[in-house]
Design a protein around this motif. Sequence first.
Motif, PDB file in Angstrom:
ATOM      1  N   VAL A 164       0.731  -1.688   0.271  1.00  0.00           N
ATOM      2  CA  VAL A 164      -0.058   0.095  -0.667  1.00  0.00           C
ATOM      3  C   VAL A 164       0.933   1.181  -0.078  1.00  0.00           C
ATOM      4  N   ASN A 165       1.903   1.514   0.818  1.00  0.00           N
ATOM      5  CA  ASN A 165       2.474   2.196   1.235  1.00  0.00           C
ATOM      6  C   ASN A 165       4.120   2.364   0.728  1.00  0.00           C
ATOM      7  N   MET A 166       4.995   2.933   0.966  1.00  0.00           N
ATOM      8  CA  MET A 166       6.586   3.383  -0.204  1.00  0.00           C
ATOM      9  C   MET A 166       7.088   2.985   1.069  1.00  0.00           C
ATOM     10  N   ILE A 167       8.153   1.503   1.078  1.00  0.00           N
ATOM     11  CA  ILE A 167       9.238   1.551   1.997  1.00  0.00           C
ATOM     12  C   ILE A 167       9.879   2.420   2.735  1.00  0.00           C
ATOM     13  N   GLY A 168       9.720   2.727   3.828  1.00  0.00           N
ATOM     14  CA  GLY A 168      10.515   3.477   4.226  1.00  0.00           C
ATOM     15  C   GLY A 168      12.120   2.801   4.964  1.00  0.00           C
ATOM     16  N   LEU A 169      12.910   3.626   4.727  1.00  0.00           N
ATOM     17  CA  LEU A 169      14.273   3.611   5.398  1.00  0.00           C
ATOM     18  C   LEU A 169      15.263   4.765   5.993  1.00  0.00           C
ATOM     19  N   SER A 170      15.960   4.631   7.378  1.00  0.00           N
ATOM     20  CA  SER A 170      16.223   5.747   7.789  1.00  0.00           C
ATOM     21  C   SER A 170      17.142   5.184   6.995  1.00  0.00           C
ATOM     22  N   GLU A 171      18.656   6.913   6.680  1.00  0.00           N
ATOM     23  CA  GLU A 171      19.911   6.924   6.704  1.00  0.00           C
ATOM     24  C   GLU A 171      21.050   5.834   6.803  1.00  0.00           C
ATOM     25  N   TRP A 172      20.516   5.259   7.892  1.00  0.00           N
ATOM     26  CA  TRP A 172      21.660   3.714   8.335  1.00  0.00           C
ATOM     27  C   TRP A 172      21.156   2.553   7.559  1.00  0.00           C
ATOM     28  N   GLU A 173      19.908   2.709   7.270  1.00  0.00           N
ATOM     29  CA  GLU A 173      19.705   1.698   6.933  1.00  0.00           C
ATOM     30  C   GLU A 173      20.027   1.148   5.352  1.00  0.00           C
ATOM     31  N   ALA A 174      20.324   2.664   4.461  1.00  0.00           N
ATOM     32  CA  ALA A 174      19.973   2.880   2.996  1.00  0.00           C
ATOM     33  C   ALA A 174      20.994   2.919   2.426  1.00  0.00           C
ATOM     34  N   ASP A 175      22.247   3.216   3.609  1.00  0.00           N
ATOM     35  CA  ASP A 175      23.869   3.352   3.548  1.00  0.00           C
ATOM     36  C   ASP A 175      24.769   1.358   3.601  1.00  0.00           C
ATOM     37  N   ALA A 176      23.611   0.665   4.211  1.00  0.00           N
ATOM     38  CA  ALA A 176      24.246  -0.195   4.965  1.00  0.00           C
ATOM     39  C   ALA A 176      24.007  -1.303   3.758  1.00  0.00           C
ATOM     40  N   TYR A 177      22.786  -1.107   3.077  1.00  0.00           N
ATOM     41  CA  TYR A 177      22.286  -1.748   1.500  1.00  0.00           C
ATOM     42  C   TYR A 177      22.755  -1.115   0.913  1.00  0.00           C
ATOM     43  N   PHE A 178      23.561  -0.055  -0.029  1.00  0.00           N
ATOM     44  CA  PHE A 178      24.379   0.446  -0.525  1.00  0.00           C
ATOM     45  C   PHE A 178      25.739   0.351  -0.701  1.00  0.00           C
ATOM     46  N   SER A 179      26.287  -0.086   0.918  1.00  0.00           N
ATOM     47  CA  SER A 179      27.942  -0.251   0.656  1.00  0.00           C
ATOM     48  C   SER A 179      28.241  -2.265   0.705  1.00  0.00           C
ATOM     49  N   THR A 180      26.830  -2.672   0.782  1.00  0.00           N
ATOM     50  CA  THR A 180      27.027  -3.584   0.479  1.00  0.00           C
ATOM     51  C   THR A 180      26.847  -4.297  -0.682  1.00  0.00           C
ATOM     52  N   LEU A 181      25.514  -3.638  -1.505  1.00  0.00           N
ATOM     53  CA  LEU A 181      25.849  -3.796  -2.433  1.00  0.00           C
ATOM     54  C   LEU A 181      26.645  -3.359  -3.302  1.00  0.00           C
ATOM     55  N   TYR A 182      27.198  -2.826  -3.168  1.00  0.00           N
ATOM     56  CA  TYR A 182      28.183  -1.375  -4.391  1.00  0.00           C
ATOM     57  C   TYR A 182      29.701  -0.700  -3.195  1.00  0.00           C
ATOM     58  N   PRO A 183      30.296  -1.969  -2.874  1.00  0.00           N
ATOM     59  CA  PRO A 183      31.775  -1.524  -2.132  1.00  0.00           C
ATOM     60  C   PRO A 183      31.935  -0.379  -2.541  1.00  0.00           C
ATOM     61  N   THR A 184      32.774  -0.856  -3.767  1.00  0.00           N
ATOM     62  CA  THR A 184      33.794  -0.711  -4.378  1.00  0.00           C
ATOM     63  C   THR A 184      33.296   1.345  -4.992  1.00  0.00           C
ATOM     64  N   LEU A 185      31.549   1.366  -4.938  1.00  0.00           N
ATOM     65  CA  LEU A 185      31.255   2.796  -5.482  1.00  0.00           C
ATOM     66  C   LEU A 185      30.800   3.961  -4.104  1.00  0.00           C
ATOM     67  N   ILE A 186      30.879   5.502  -4.405  1.00  0.00           N
ATOM     68  CA  ILE A 186      31.286   6.611  -3.401  1.00  0.00           C
ATOM     69  C   ILE A 186      29.728   7.326  -3.614  1.00  0.00           C
ATOM     70  N   GLU A 187      29.209   6.929  -2.469  1.00  0.00           N
ATOM     71  CA  GLU A 187      27.047   6.947  -2.754  1.00  0.00           C
ATOM     72  C   GLU A 187      26.883   8.243  -2.814  1.00  0.00           C
ATOM     73  N   SER A 188      28.217   9.149  -2.238  1.00  0.00           N
ATOM     74  CA  SER A 188      27.812  10.674  -2.910  1.00  0.00           C
ATOM     75  C   SER A 188      27.503  11.302  -4.177  1.00  0.00           C
ATOM     76  N   ASP A 189      29.061  10.350  -5.112  1.00  0.00           N
ATOM     77  CA  ASP A 189      28.700  10.390  -6.413  1.00  0.00           C
ATOM     78  C   ASP A 189      27.683   9.975  -7.501  1.00  0.00           C
ATOM     79  N   THR A 190      26.930   8.939  -6.196  1.00  0.00           N
ATOM     80  CA  THR A 190      25.836   8.008  -7.458  1.00  0.00           C
ATOM     81  C   THR A 190      24.855   8.469  -7.618  1.00  0.00           C
ATOM     82  N   GLU A 191      24.759   9.963  -7.395  1.00  0.00           N
ATOM     83  CA  GLU A 191      23.332  10.097  -8.464  1.00  0.00           C
ATOM     84  C   GLU A 191      21.925   9.837  -7.761  1.00  0.00           C
ATOM     85  N   LEU A 192      21.238  10.041  -7.119  1.00  0.00           N
ATOM     86  CA  LEU A 192      19.493   9.230  -6.776  1.00  0.00           C
ATOM     87  C   LEU A 192      19.292  10.042  -8.011  1.00  0.00           C
TER      88      LEU A 192
END
Length: 361
Positions: free
Chosen positions: A244-272
């Motif tokens: 029904v609703n979108m899935i809410g993530l904290s910044e920590w949760e989003a960082d956990a997914y990003f850094s685990t899936l793509y540990p060699t990428l810089i998140e701030s350079d991977t623009e949303l």
Amino acid sequence: MKKLTAVLLALIMLLSFAACGGKGDGETTTDAPSQTEEAKTKDNGSANDKDGNKEADGDDLLMTLYIDSASEDYQSLKGKIETINTGIDPQTSAGCFRFISPKNGVKVRLEAIMWSPIVDEFEVTETVFEISTEKGKIYEFDCYVTETIPDYRIVAEYGEMNADYYLAMDGYEVVTKLLMVDKGFVPEEITEDSPFYSLCVARAASDVFYNDRLVKYEPPVVWDTIAYAVTLNEFKMNGTEDYVNMIGLSEWEADAYFSTLYPTLIESDTELPENGNVVAAHFSTGEKYLVQPYAFERFGTNEFYGVEDNGDGTYSVKIRIDDYRYEGYEEFGLAVIVKPDANSPFGYVITDVVDCDLPRG
């Protein structure tokens, strides 16, 4: 004369035996320990000294936490006490804790934590205090122990060594004195039910869906893959695909997914992407992320083929992806290459995705 001499000799012998018997009785009632008892006392003393030396010298012991203020262990602590103000009202006297370290420079911190079911780990919401220990100094702080899910944990770190304790009742025993010893890092086994496996599936499916592997690190691909991984774990969490609703993530949760899936990428350079499946939003509680439930257009299915040790510190998580986008379907055997990582809440990070042969039959 002979008879008198015989009587006298018999009398002398009788008196000699009586004297020997009296001396024996005196030895058994003395307070001096026997040779065996001395050996036992010496052995016990050595054992106690060994325990004491372990606590004094350190070895892999980082600190000792005293949990019960009414216990003899707690009350027996003597020496300089430094009180750390936490601002936490423990409600009862049982919430006053003490700890002591056998080393200088052990980092000890009290963390406020919150359980994240979508990461399957505790998120640190606040560091209440962090101090560097002085050897033998007693530290005291207020907190409380919960009956179920803990609200706080205390962490000790020294070089590569670390130990932690969650302030919650374990339901089995009352602990008054806890030796916090370096526990090392042992990642959990990867199974089909583990949250980390969902991240492996997302990377494998993404590799098939975006079959041009030159683009797999482009921002839209990265964030769609993260959305898919989050969606897979939300499926497991809710047991339903009816969103029904979108899935809410904290910044920590989003960082956990990003850094685990793509540990060699810089998140701030991977623009949303502006119209992507993951968006950032600012609420009164801080930066949050919203994920639109996403499953790569439900183009395929997957099957787990186990984990193989590559012998170089990495593991291959083998997955079959079935692609139903075209007439009939096509099977892909993929190995998601992962390595243990203590800094990832999932226990591993993904380093690559490669083709592999899967067993038949």
